[in-house]
Design a protein around this motif. Structure first.
Motif, PDB file in Angstrom:
ATOM      1  N   SER A  41      -4.065  -0.229  -4.684  1.00 24.81           N
ATOM      2  CA  SER A  41      -3.115  -1.149  -5.313  1.00 24.81           C
ATOM      3  C   SER A  41      -3.585  -1.404  -6.735  1.00 24.81           C
ATOM      4  CB  SER A  41      -3.119  -2.498  -4.589  1.00 24.81           C
ATOM      5  OG  SER A  41      -2.545  -2.408  -3.330  1.00 24.81           O
ATOM      6  N   ALA A  42      -2.771  -2.115  -7.474  1.00 23.93           N
ATOM      7  CA  ALA A  42      -3.192  -2.601  -8.789  1.00 23.93           C
ATOM      8  C   ALA A  42      -4.256  -3.672  -8.588  1.00 23.93           C
ATOM      9  CB  ALA A  42      -1.994  -3.198  -9.500  1.00 23.93           C
ATOM     10  N   GLU A 121      -1.092   0.235 -10.866  1.00 26.99           N
ATOM     11  CA  GLU A 121      -1.655   1.275 -10.007  1.00 26.99           C
ATOM     12  C   GLU A 121      -2.121   2.471 -10.833  1.00 26.99           C
ATOM     13  OE1 GLU A 121       0.619  -0.774  -8.893  1.00 26.99           O
ATOM     14  OE2 GLU A 121      -0.006  -1.278  -6.860  1.00 26.99           O
TER      15      GLU A 121
HETATM   16  N1  ASP Z   1       0.672  -3.790  -6.534  1.00 27.25           N
HETATM   17  C1  ASP Z   1       1.868  -3.919  -5.751  1.00 27.25           C
HETATM   18  C2  ASP Z   1       2.152  -5.376  -5.449  1.00 27.25           C
HETATM   19  O1  ASP Z   1       1.362  -6.227  -5.803  1.00 27.25           O
HETATM   20  C3  ASP Z   1       1.823  -3.121  -4.497  1.00 27.25           C
HETATM   21  C4  ASP Z   1       0.745  -3.532  -3.503  1.00 27.25           C
HETATM   22  O2  ASP Z   1      -0.245  -4.135  -3.872  1.00 27.25           O
HETATM   23  O3  ASP Z   1       0.887  -3.207  -2.337  1.00 27.25           O
HETATM   24  O4  ASP Z   1       3.161  -5.663  -4.878  1.00 27.25           O
END
Ligand code: ASP
Ligand code: MG
Length: 449
Positions: A41-42, A121
């Motif tokens: 994820s980010a 990401e």
């Molecule tokens: N970075 C995206 C979000 O915060 C996806 C994830 O983290 O799953 O929604």
């Protein structure tokens, strides 16, 4: 290295929030040689900032401060890594992001919004590949957009699963023979080559789709909690981590409020029968929850999920008596506005339905046009401020005394609506928001004592 024992490991935002957190994840990858595809994820907080940045009419000064904020989060990691080439790559991405933000300010589009959202990401995956290298894992960055093709439903794009399977075998599998690959959750690419996103929290789902496409042996979801709990530990300190749970039960929990997994995550895993592990990257030694087809025990009560901010809509029409087609008309209105109904109960001339309310979206819709359109068909009443409680377990619909055990415990709490029977795995009901915690606490201590 062959791929006959492959784990797809996904690390969530808090797991890759900063350099120390990333190092812990790198250790997890290093300690188990089956971890070959890593989905990230980010870094925590970045996507929220990007969401704001992607919106219309952001004052230039706020744009600048968001960009600075995002840059700081990444820079704090980069200083620890001290890798000039990586720092340059991230600078290029940050410059691109600034350009997109500027373009969005001039001419807002959903396509640019998704492009903006993808940068979290894009950056975390590049950085984590280097962190892995720094601990001696032979790893490389992989752009998931090469394989994750989607339609153009920006913000909620649907993945072409067949294409993914083909692409994964062609482009990903051969590379995985040689190196650990780090790729992005949450993002994809449409036919026009534009970047798309799969919906908030979608990285879990990306990882599950990749695991399915590669027929992986395991999917590991590393997050900030030691697995799935019998209920939200913030409500009662009696809550405990569940060692093992079936797909069916876990899917109900994900749907009904346990925020640990994106609700769609288990679908690909179930299709390919891939066990899913959920654990904490902060405390991997504490183990976690294993979600799989075959489980040792199937207790009547496994967990209690709570979802707040539910809206209950009751429609009533004498015309419904012995009539056909009334419900179809009601649902046509809801479908037109893309409202998804969760629970439903009916009586002779009325129907009660609940709606989830992500980010206030449903309330806004219901308050305006939808209710007006429904009022053309029937009487409508709307109630807010309710919580949905789901008791999840096994054979709930065939076990004597379930109703008594649950509702005797809730004496003094008004139960607004009850739904049971459609699934063997749950009994759901609505209570007033103010009494929700108390209800969960009481139930947990009586069902899990
Ligand atoms: N970075 C995206 C979000 O915060 C996806 C994830 O983290 O799953 O929604
Ligand atoms: Mg997440």
């Amino acid at each position: 290295m062959s791929l006959n024992n492959l784990t797809v490991a996904k690390f969530g935002g808090t797991s890759v929030a900063d350099f120390q957190a990333m190092l812990r994840c790198a250790d997890i990858v290093k300690n188990d040689a089956t971890n070959r595809l890593v989905v990230v994820s980010a870094s925590s907080g970045v996507t929220n900032l990007l969401v704001r940045l992607s919106q219309q009419n952001i004052p230039a000064s706020e744009q600048q401060s968001i960009l600075a904020n995002i840059s700081d989060i990444q820079q704090n990691i980069l200083v620890q890594l001290n890798d000039q080439q990586l720092s340059d790559e991230i600078s290029v991405l940050l410059d691109e992001l600034a350009e997109h933000a500027k373009a969005q300010g001039i001419n807002h589009s959903k396509s640019i919004a998704d492009t903006i959202l993808s940068y979290g990401e894009q950056m975390s995956s590049r950085i984590f590949a280097k962190v892995l290298q720094s601990v001696g894992v032979d790893s490389a960055y992989f752009d998931v957009r090469q394989v994750m093709k989607t339609n153009s439903l920006y913000g909620q794009a649907l993945v072409d699963i067949e294409q993914l399977q083909k692409n994964a075998k062609e482009y990903l599998a051969p590379k995985l023979q040689h190196q650990v690959l780090v790729t992005q959750g949450f993002i994809g690419q449409n036919e026009q080559g534009e970047t798309t996103t799969l919906g908030r929290g979608g990285s879990d789902y990306s990882a599950a789709l990749l695991a399915e496409a590669l027929t992986a042996n395991n999917l590991a979801i590393w997050t900030d909690v030691v697995g799935i709990f019998t209920t939200d530990p913030r409500i009662t300190d009696q809550a405990r981590s569940i060692k093992e749970i079936s797909f069916g039960e876990a899917a109900e929990m994900a749907t009904f409020g346990a925020k640990i997994l994106h609700p769609a995550t288990l679908i690909p895993a179930m299709r390919q029968n891939i066990p899913v592990f959920v654990g904490s990257s902060k405390e991997p030694e504490k183990g976690g929850t294993r979600i799989q087809q075959q489980v040792e025990s199937r207790p009547t009560y496994r967990s209690i999920a709570l979802r707040r901010e539910q809206t209950l809509v009751t429609v009533k029409s004498p015309a419904m008596l012995h009539a056909s087609g009334f419900l179809a008309n009601v649902f046509a209105v809801l479908a037109k506005h893309e409202l998804s109904v969760d629970l439903i109960t009916t009586s002779e001339i009325s129907v009660a339905m609940t709606f989830d309310n992500p980010e206030g979206s449903t309330q806004a819709l219901l308050n305006s046009t939808v209710v007006q359109e429904l009022e053309q068909l029937c009487e409508v009443s709307v109630e807010h401020g309710l919580s949905l409680i789901a008791v999840v377990g096994n054979q709930i619909h065939r076990t004597n005394g379930v109703g008594t055990s649950i509702f005797d415990t809730l004496k003094g709490i008004n139960v607004r609506m009850i739904c049971q029977g459609a699934s063997e795995h749950n009994l759901c009901f609505l209570v007033d928001e103010q009494q929700a915690n108390e209800a969960v606490e009481k139930l947990h201590s009586s069902l899990f004592a």
